[in-house]
Structures are given as structure tokens and as C-alpha cells.
Design an enzyme around this catalytic site. Sequence first.
Site, PDB file in Angstrom:
ATOM      1  N   ASP A 106      25.229  28.486  71.790  1.00 56.63           N
ATOM      2  CA  ASP A 106      26.481  27.861  71.367  1.00 56.63           C
ATOM      3  C   ASP A 106      26.879  28.385  69.995  1.00 56.63           C
ATOM      4  O   ASP A 106      26.040  28.870  69.232  1.00 56.63           O
ATOM      5  CB  ASP A 106      26.314  26.339  71.285  1.00 56.63           C
ATOM      6  CG  ASP A 106      26.000  25.739  72.646  1.00 56.63           C
ATOM      7  OD1 ASP A 106      26.355  26.355  73.664  1.00 56.63           O
ATOM      8  OD2 ASP A 106      25.379  24.658  72.669  1.00 56.63           O
TER       9      ASP A 106
HETATM   10  N1  URA Z   1      21.123  24.647  74.828  1.00 53.69           N
HETATM   11  C1  URA Z   1      22.198  24.184  74.137  1.00 53.69           C
HETATM   12  O1  URA Z   1      22.580  23.036  74.263  1.00 53.69           O
HETATM   13  N2  URA Z   1      22.807  25.036  73.311  1.00 53.69           N
HETATM   14  C2  URA Z   1      22.411  26.295  73.104  1.00 53.69           C
HETATM   15  O2  URA Z   1      23.008  27.028  72.310  1.00 53.69           O
HETATM   16  C3  URA Z   1      21.295  26.753  73.825  1.00 53.69           C
HETATM   17  C4  URA Z   1      20.672  25.911  74.680  1.00 53.69           C
END
Ligand code: URA
Length: 244
Positions: A106
Amino acid sequence: MKIQRLDRLLSGTGRWSRREVKLLVRQGRVLADGAPAPSPEAKYDPEAVTLTVDGETILWRENTWVMMNKPAGVLSATEDGKGKTVLDLLPAELQKLELFPVGRLDKDTEGLLLLTDDGQTAHQLLSPKYHVDKVYYARVNGCLEESDCRAFTAGMTLADGLVCRPAGLEILSAGLESECMVTVQEGKFHQVKRMLAMRGKPVTYLKRVSMGKLPLDAALGVGDFRYLIEKELNVLRNSMAGIS
Ligand code: URA
């Protein structure tokens, strides 16, 4: 492997532009099997020749692998109309190689992100079929408990009905805010955040610390990157169940 021009071979490592290769050759800094390379256009079989630049042996590889310590605020996409992507953090020579991130983090997640042009291995690392652990360090609001660990181990069903495979939750500290390590073998959208939110413990900070048996290099500053070495590539390959 096909015989290739020296400038193509060396610029293909992402370390030098063709113009820089030309200069290196002209300065006699590139040796092919111990003798100065005659010209940037000279052709070699990359699997048969030993190339050195300033005495360093250049290991020829079909694919490029880069480890990045992704900063928050940058998208792990190859292009984005609106914002900065992880590719923007790479130098021009590497940007030309059409690398892509191995799975997404993310925008606000930090940590280990691999970039490559090796589609097959990237796919295998991400596929739940090969059981490659992705380990995250998370800080959450709320007090983590043993019941949360049990829910992760059992395999959770998220609010929208999405069924997650069994995952790992190790509590590092518990209080009004808690810290934990989460291990998953799949990469569903916002998975770690959604799993912890489902337990009423929203994530306030998330960082990926390893993929398979490959940890994030602790010496790599946030936003920095480096090439994977051969040994690390083997570690990654050895992390995949059923692939030797
Ligand atoms: N899980 C998440 O919620 N975000 C990420 O960036 C990676 C795994």
C-alpha cells in the site's frame, strides 16, 4: 544465449548507460577474458566470456533483481497519473529495464519490495501455491490477545466474505497500542490491515520485513535500493515449496 554487443550487455545490467560503456571501453577499463575490450560494438557470448570493469567481474544475468526499502507515500505501481511510484526512485538506467514490483505494498506501507523483469519467478513468489511467507511488522491500536493469534491461525473470513488462508500472528507487545509480526502466504488487497481491523485492532504502521527466507537488508535506508546478489536470489528460489 545469443551473442550480444558489449554495450548492450553492460548497459543491460542497469549500471551504466551505453554512452558510459563507450567511455569505459575507450579508457581500457573493460576487459574481456583478461584483454581490453576492443570496442563497445564487439560481440560476446555472455555465458562464455568473463567481463570485468575496473577489475570487478560482471556477473551476467538474464534478469535484473533489485531490493528496495519502500518509503511511505510512494505507490508500488509501474505508472500512476497522479503520484510518485517506486520506479521514480530508480536511476534512469534502471528505469529503462522495465522492472515491475513483485506484489504491491500500500502507499503508506514501508519495507521490502523486490523489483524485477523476471515474470515467472515473480509470479511464483506471489502465488499461494508455493507457500512463500511474507512477514510484516505492524503497530496497531488496541490490545492484541492470544484469541487474535488463534483467529489468524484458523484462517479468517473478512467483512466482505473473503476467506483468508491460515496466517501467523506473533505478539511483540500488548497494551493500548500493540506491536506484532504477521505472516501471510497470499497477498489479497489490504490483507494484513483488514485482518487486524477485523479483530478490532486497526493498523497504524505497517512494514514488510521479509519475503520467503530473504530479509530486508537492515543497512538499506528508507527509499534506498540495491541489486540482489546471486546468493540472495538462490535464497528466494529456495523459499518456494516444490521448486529446487
Ligand atoms: N497487507 C496490507 O494490508 N497492506 C500492505 O501493504 C501489504 C499487506
